[in-house]
Design an enzyme around this catalytic site. Structure first.
Site, short mmCIF file in Angstrom:
data_model
loop_
_atom_site.label_atom_id
_atom_site.label_comp_id
_atom_site.label_asym_id
_atom_site.label_seq_id
_atom_site.Cartn_x
_atom_site.Cartn_y
_atom_site.Cartn_z
N ARG A 291 42.84 35.63 35.87
CA ARG A 291 43.03 37.29 36.19
C ARG A 291 42.72 36.99 37.50
O ARG A 291 44.03 37.78 38.53
CB ARG A 291 42.91 38.21 34.88
CG ARG A 291 43.43 38.59 33.90
CD ARG A 291 42.00 38.31 32.89
NE ARG A 291 41.48 37.44 32.15
CZ ARG A 291 41.99 36.48 31.59
NH1 ARG A 291 43.04 37.09 31.00
NH2 ARG A 291 40.76 35.52 31.22
N THR A 292 41.83 36.85 37.81
CA THR A 292 41.15 36.95 38.98
C THR A 292 42.32 36.21 40.05
O THR A 292 42.95 36.65 40.79
CB THR A 292 39.79 36.70 39.68
OG1 THR A 292 39.45 37.75 38.73
CG2 THR A 292 39.68 37.26 40.95
N LYS B 27 34.92 15.53 47.53
CA LYS B 27 33.89 14.12 48.74
C LYS B 27 32.60 15.03 49.27
O LYS B 27 32.84 13.66 50.16
CB LYS B 27 34.61 14.62 50.09
CG LYS B 27 36.34 14.11 49.50
CD LYS B 27 37.11 13.38 50.95
CE LYS B 27 38.67 13.32 50.32
NZ LYS B 27 39.66 13.46 51.60
N ARG C 207 35.22 31.99 44.89
CA ARG C 207 34.82 32.66 43.06
C ARG C 207 34.01 31.51 43.34
O ARG C 207 34.49 30.52 43.84
CB ARG C 207 35.72 32.51 42.57
CG ARG C 207 34.36 32.77 40.95
CD ARG C 207 35.83 32.63 39.56
NE ARG C 207 35.93 33.96 39.33
CZ ARG C 207 36.57 34.89 38.53
NH1 ARG C 207 37.20 33.99 37.14
NH2 ARG C 207 36.77 35.83 38.10
N HIS D 254 30.66 40.83 40.74
CA HIS D 254 32.05 41.01 41.07
C HIS D 254 33.26 41.85 41.05
O HIS D 254 33.30 42.71 40.26
CB HIS D 254 32.45 40.33 39.14
CG HIS D 254 34.14 40.46 39.53
ND1 HIS D 254 34.81 39.80 40.12
CD2 HIS D 254 34.52 39.23 38.17
CE1 HIS D 254 35.90 39.39 40.10
NE2 HIS D 254 36.28 39.12 38.26
C1 NCD Z 1 34.75 37.80 34.51
C2 NCD Z 1 34.21 36.93 35.05
O1 NCD Z 1 34.89 35.58 35.74
O2 NCD Z 1 33.40 37.03 35.66
N1 NCD Z 1 36.40 37.72 34.55
C3 NCD Z 1 37.51 37.88 34.70
O3 NCD Z 1 37.30 37.56 36.01
N2 NCD Z 1 38.35 38.97 34.25
C4 NCD Z 1 34.18 37.82 32.86
C5 NCD Z 1 33.87 36.31 32.41
O4 NCD Z 1 33.92 35.09 32.31
O5 NCD Z 1 33.46 36.76 30.86
#
Ligand code: NCD
Length: 300
Positions: free
Chosen positions: A53-54, A82, A103, A131
């Site tokens: 999703r992100t 590497k 991320r 997040h």
């Molecule tokens: C979340 C995350 O990556 O923290 N996912 C997201 O971005 N919607 C929640 C999760 O992984 O449980």
């Protein structure tokens, strides 16, 4: 909003949040009006951890604003494999792009990265840290369904490792929401998050049993147990499957309870909840696009 980087939800004032949500609502009403808003903008997507999703909603958002993206790809397919450092990786990608979405499995990674580049860094999840863009779409979804005033929110599941929870809790303090945190003892909110909530004067209660609060809630935010963050797989097994809801659980809830989940879900919300009027998690995921368009529009 005028921030160089977005690292944590505690950076955002109520006015900042409302400005993004208002712009997201404008975009939602007429996305085509923003189709040429940022024709020259190029966003760097740097995901050192899995994401559906992100990553995809940021990619969609920049393209719907008329811009483009370049994607580092997986850790396996990049020079990280590497042995390249995070600092070197982001310094190079900052030279190609106008902003970086990062991320990473380490808490603090986005802060560190932001010190090496002169384009905006957006934290898309740093380990068990924060997040903040998830929080913006969570708040957008809450505002659409329950409003943001006089709100009672329950948050259930992995409160220790769940970064979406840490960011959401910080942001809810700016709306004076009452918060109930439901988890096994071993997955309580981390001490620093509890301390910050306490300092903010928020009304916060912790529970091990959802039944104690379910009937009071406007919103129930369910989270996945973050298996990948447990140092010991046995510890995970002890709590896995313990905190789940199904349609019967919700008989004790108010008719207008909004059930949310950042997704992906594993088994914490049974699929029979999907058919109820309580289920708002897919709509929540879809809100990621207009909200991230609004954020990029204000930051790039
Ligand atoms: C979340 C995350 O990556 O923290 N996912 C997201 O971005 N919607 C929640 C999760 O992984 O449980």
């Amino acid at each position: 909003m005028r921030h160089d980087h977005l690292i944590g939800a505690n950076q955002l004032s109520r006015a900042d949040i409302e400005a993004v949500l208002d712009r997201a609502a404008e975009i939602d009403a007429d996305p085509s009006a923003f189709a040429d808003a940022h024709p020259d903008a190029l966003l760097g997507l740097c995901f050192f951890e899995p994401s559906t999703r992100t990553r995809m909603s940021f990619d969609t958002a920049i393209k719907r604003l008329g811009g483009g993206s370049v994607d580092m790809g997986t850790v396996e397919s990049s020079s990280v494999k590497k042995g390249e450092s995070l600092a070197d990786t982001v310094r190079v990608i900052a030279g190609y792009t106008d902003g970086i979405v990062l991320r990473h499995p380490s808490e603090g990674a986005a802060t560190m990265a932001s010190e090496f580049v002169d384009v905006p860094v957006i934290n898309a999840g740093d380990g068990a840290g924060q997040h903040p863009t998830q929080t913006l779409l969570d708040l957008y979804t809450i505002r659409e369904n329950a409003g943001l005033d006089d709100l009672t929110v329950g948050v259930m599941g992995d409160l220790k490792y769940g970064r979406t929870v840490h960011s959401l809790a910080a942001a809810l303090t700016t709306f004076d929401a009452r918060m109930h945190f439901v988890s096994p003892e071993s997955l309580r909110l981390p001490r620093n998050v509890r301390f910050d909530l306490h300092e903010s004067g928020a009304v916060v209660k912790e529970h091990t049993d959802l039944d104690d609060v379910l009937g009071e809630l406007d919103v129930l935010y369910v989270t996945r147990i973050q298996r990948e963050r447990f140092p010991d797989e046995n510890e995970y097994r002890e709590v896995a499957g313990e905190y789940r809801i199904d349609a019967d659980t919700l008989d004790a809830a108010r008719d207008d309870l909004t059930v949310m989940h950042p997704l992906p879900r594993v088994d914490e919300i049974a699929s029979d909840v999907d058919e109820t009027d309580h289920a708002h998690y897919f709509e929540q995921a879809h809100n990621g696009v207009p909200v991230r368009m609004a954020l990029l529009d204000s930051m790039l």
